[in-house]
Design an enzyme around this catalytic site. Sequence first.
Site, PDB file in Angstrom:
ATOM      1  N   TRP A  83     -55.606  87.485   9.307  1.00 48.00           N
ATOM      2  CA  TRP A  83     -56.671  86.703   8.673  1.00 48.00           C
ATOM      3  C   TRP A  83     -57.762  86.072   9.838  1.00 48.00           C
ATOM      4  O   TRP A  83     -58.861  86.154   9.785  1.00 48.00           O
ATOM      5  CB  TRP A  83     -56.377  85.836   7.530  1.00 48.00           C
ATOM      6  CG  TRP A  83     -55.615  86.578   6.514  1.00 48.00           C
ATOM      7  CD1 TRP A  83     -54.247  86.404   6.148  1.00 48.00           C
ATOM      8  CD2 TRP A  83     -55.940  87.545   5.659  1.00 48.00           C
ATOM      9  NE1 TRP A  83     -53.770  87.310   5.181  1.00 48.00           N
ATOM     10  CE2 TRP A  83     -54.820  88.067   4.815  1.00 48.00           C
ATOM     11  CE3 TRP A  83     -57.251  88.350   5.379  1.00 48.00           C
ATOM     12  CZ2 TRP A  83     -54.917  89.032   3.903  1.00 48.00           C
ATOM     13  CZ3 TRP A  83     -57.305  89.374   4.414  1.00 48.00           C
ATOM     14  CH2 TRP A  83     -56.208  89.598   3.724  1.00 48.00           C
ATOM     15  N   ASP A 125     -59.420  77.854   7.227  1.00 50.09           N
ATOM     16  CA  ASP A 125     -58.929  78.647   6.237  1.00 50.09           C
ATOM     17  C   ASP A 125     -57.656  78.341   5.552  1.00 50.09           C
ATOM     18  O   ASP A 125     -56.547  78.588   6.295  1.00 50.09           O
ATOM     19  CB  ASP A 125     -58.727  80.209   6.616  1.00 50.09           C
ATOM     20  CG  ASP A 125     -58.288  80.966   5.751  1.00 50.09           C
ATOM     21  OD1 ASP A 125     -57.959  80.631   4.609  1.00 50.09           O
ATOM     22  OD2 ASP A 125     -58.145  82.380   6.019  1.00 50.09           O
ATOM     23  N   LYS A 148     -53.809  81.634  -4.566  1.00 48.04           N
ATOM     24  CA  LYS A 148     -52.400  81.312  -4.154  1.00 48.04           C
ATOM     25  C   LYS A 148     -51.818  80.143  -4.751  1.00 48.04           C
ATOM     26  O   LYS A 148     -50.846  79.940  -5.491  1.00 48.04           O
ATOM     27  CB  LYS A 148     -52.410  81.509  -2.734  1.00 48.04           C
ATOM     28  CG  LYS A 148     -52.623  82.997  -2.258  1.00 48.04           C
ATOM     29  CD  LYS A 148     -52.927  82.794  -0.694  1.00 48.04           C
ATOM     30  CE  LYS A 148     -53.809  84.145  -0.279  1.00 48.04           C
ATOM     31  NZ  LYS A 148     -53.266  85.428  -0.742  1.00 48.04           N
TER      32      LYS A 148
HETATM   33  N1  PMP Z   1     -57.036  84.067   4.386  1.00 48.74           N
HETATM   34  C1  PMP Z   1     -55.750  84.034   4.082  1.00 48.74           C
HETATM   35  C2  PMP Z   1     -55.094  83.218   4.949  1.00 48.74           C
HETATM   36  C3  PMP Z   1     -55.273  84.866   3.130  1.00 48.74           C
HETATM   37  O1  PMP Z   1     -53.896  84.831   2.820  1.00 48.74           O
HETATM   38  C4  PMP Z   1     -56.044  85.828   2.590  1.00 48.74           C
HETATM   39  C5  PMP Z   1     -55.516  86.724   1.148  1.00 48.74           C
HETATM   40  N2  PMP Z   1     -54.350  86.754   1.442  1.00 48.74           N
HETATM   41  C6  PMP Z   1     -57.408  85.730   2.954  1.00 48.74           C
HETATM   42  C7  PMP Z   1     -57.840  85.024   3.764  1.00 48.74           C
HETATM   43  C8  PMP Z   1     -58.312  86.664   2.326  1.00 48.74           C
HETATM   44  O2  PMP Z   1     -58.800  86.160   1.003  1.00 48.74           O
HETATM   45  P1  PMP Z   1     -59.554  87.074  -0.130  1.00 48.74           P
HETATM   46  O3  PMP Z   1     -58.578  88.307  -0.540  1.00 48.74           O
HETATM   47  O4  PMP Z   1     -59.712  86.049  -1.282  1.00 48.74           O
HETATM   48  O5  PMP Z   1     -60.725  87.616   0.507  1.00 48.74           O
END
Ligand code: PMP
Length: 370
Positions: A115, A184, A208
């Site tokens: 991410w 994030d 989450k």
């Molecule tokens: N950042 C982290 C730490 C994540 O775990 C995730 C999704 N698993 C995301 C970003 C992306 O999130 P989204 O699917 O809501 O765009």
Amino acid sequence: MQPVAHPSAPTTASARAHNFSAGPGALPTAVLEAARAELPVFGDLGTSVLEISHRSPTYTEIAASARTHLRALLGLGDDWHILFLQGGASQQFYQVPLNFLRADASADYLDTGTWSAKAVKEALRCGGVNVVASSKDENYSYIPARDSWELDPEAAYFHITSNNTIFGTQLHDEPDVDMPLVCDASSDFLSRHLDLDKYGLIYAGAQKNIGPAGVTVVLVKDAFLQTRKDDVATMLDYGTHAAKLFHTPPVFAVYLVEKVLAWLQEQGGIDGIAEVNARKAAKLYGAIDATDFYRGTVHPDARSEMNVCFRLPSDDLEATFLADAATHGLVALKGHRSVGGIRASIYNAVEEASVDALVAFMREFEQTNG
Ligand code: PMP
């Protein structure tokens, strides 16, 4: 493709599995039941909450209450804006640099997983990126040591991913740096305290720790907001959403977030949930460390309290483990393909009893298969 099956009989709370999904993750049963009780009619509205205007008094109150809970839980002062946006955390990867990274400037990023690497990719569309350190060399199984970071004192901000959902690592200390942190926090938001003074902006997809998919919570400090560029497209300008309710927000998702936040306060707020989270993680890592049969995949000092990743001696045993676990009502334990093995996500709403059930199953599985 099969059509989606829609169960016709109402299910009871006791039919709920121990859900270790990485996201969208488990929600508190009490929240789901409260929402069910308000369907298809909310109070004396004569309609459900899904069918009302986002400018109605009812939604206005719900959104205000969610903000009040968040302020209380985190100790957010009036200098913080609370935004309920869409587009997921993935949109934030671009929206943050679009607002705060000028073409002739640079921002610092700590690369601790998939991410954060995606966040870097989007930032490069806007300006310079200095990756201060990366743990990619060992499949993101550790957090680069603080003394290895090559920070740029001129950086517009320093972007971190507080918890790496896929790899099961977590930053245990909030960095002490001169520039504002942008975080994030998608997979550990409201699981522990935040030292707000260090941050300019914090974002988290709700699905989450704090609600269903469909809403992204963005906390932005006013002083940081004022440093943004002035030529940003209206919908992507944080200032638009800080100033007013610009467009239709994800009403039902915010409604559920409000209920999760109220539930969190009933659990003793961040202090209360952090204590339970620490205990759940200690139990699970304790079970992994108690034997050579299970092997944690990350360096012990970087272990996440939210996503616990481990391997068994062979791929075959892992497949059997997952199948047997499901028959014990322990679901969504398959690790992400880039790590393999098992991943137990133990977010706020995953009850300690679920972790106890998993630990008991792990012991039993080893006795039979070890
Ligand atoms: N950042 C982290 C730490 C994540 O775990 C995730 C999704 N698993 C995301 C970003 C992306 O999130 P989204 O699917 O809501 O765009």
